[in-house]
Design an enzyme around this catalytic site. Structure first.
Site, mmCIF file in Angstrom:
data_model
loop_
_atom_site.group_PDB
_atom_site.id
_atom_site.type_symbol
_atom_site.label_atom_id
_atom_site.label_comp_id
_atom_site.label_asym_id
_atom_site.label_seq_id
_atom_site.Cartn_x
_atom_site.Cartn_y
_atom_site.Cartn_z
ATOM 1 N N SER A 47 0.816 -1.126 -0.227
ATOM 2 C CA SER A 47 0.126 -0.112 0.059
ATOM 3 C C SER A 47 0.859 1.328 -0.126
ATOM 4 O O SER A 47 1.961 1.140 0.650
ATOM 5 C CB SER A 47 -0.710 -0.053 0.992
ATOM 6 N N GLU A 48 0.484 2.261 -0.648
ATOM 7 C CA GLU A 48 1.229 3.420 -0.909
ATOM 8 C C GLU A 48 1.572 4.303 0.320
ATOM 9 O O GLU A 48 2.398 5.149 0.221
ATOM 10 C CB GLU A 48 1.008 4.160 -2.352
ATOM 11 N N ASN A 49 0.623 4.050 1.297
ATOM 12 C CA ASN A 49 0.905 4.865 2.671
ATOM 13 C C ASN A 49 1.957 4.204 3.530
ATOM 14 O O ASN A 49 2.177 4.591 4.407
ATOM 15 C CB ASN A 49 -0.375 5.025 3.304
#
Length: 212
Positions: A47-49
């Site tokens: 996940s890009e977070n």
């Protein structure tokens, strides 16, 4: 014409994700794929977070408010999972370390252009997020979307009329009606997922389809 449900679409996409793949599931519909990955495969979800090693959606009541994906949905973390800085997460994407990303879309053109972040409407909220990085950084881009818009228009089009996320980046399209690949010869139908003929599928698709 009745297509697959969204859960059935997620199951179909999950079938094609191979063992050992590093995969990003885009915000919205693609996040459901996490719930249907075969248990005999090790698929590492990103996940890009700043998460690597996400699991399926938590059971009701078991959510951790501090453990969310990029779409702010609660997720689980598998053994060996990790957290890291947002910048490191994007370095993974831009460095070509993701095997597959699964993204939603408003439109996909016949050459694989992707439009998925805005309809261009005056009141639309700009929300491109990491989509542009994912569309260009992942080794393969899968799009998961309904075949038709709410107004009944084909989402597979000769040219995108909505703002472009990435040019010629889409490899495969999964809709509630069919699985199609973007190839040199055009949009190639790999599988029809419901009880309809190739001719019927062609009637509801905005570009000329190619038989495999």
């Amino acid at each position: 014409m009745k297509g697959l449900t969204r859960e059935q679409m997620a199951q179909r996409v999950a079938q094609d994700i191979p063992d050992g793949a590093f995969v990003n599931l885009g915000i919205g519909l693609p996040t459901r794929v996490a719930n249907y990955l075969p248990p005999d495969r090790e698929v590492i979800l990103h996940s890009e977070n700043g998460i690597l090693g996400m699991g399926p959606t938590p059971d009701p009541g078991a959510e951790d408010p501090d453990l969310i994906n990029a779409g702010k949905q609660p997720v689980t973390l598998l053994p060996g999972g990790a957290f890291f800085h947002h910048a490191d997460s994007f370095a993974m994407i831009r460095g070509g370390h993701l095997d597959i990303c699964v993204l939603g879309a408003y439109q996909v053109s016949q050459r694989g252009d992707l439009a998925n972040w805005s309809t261009g409407a005056p009141d639309a909220i700009p929300a491109v997020g990491g989509a542009m990085d994912l569309a260009l950084g992942a080794k393969q881009v899968f799009v998961m979307m309904e075949h038709l818009s709410k107004k009944g228009a084909s989402k597979i089009v000769p040219e995108c009329s909505y703002p472009i996320t990435g040019m010629a980046c889409v490899n495969r399209i999964y809709t509630d009606l069919a699985v199609m690949d973007i190839c040199a010869q055009g949009v190639v139908v790999r599988e029809i997922l419901v009880d309809m003929s190739f001719a019927d599928l062609q009637k509801v698709t905005g570009v000329t389809l190619v038989r495999p």
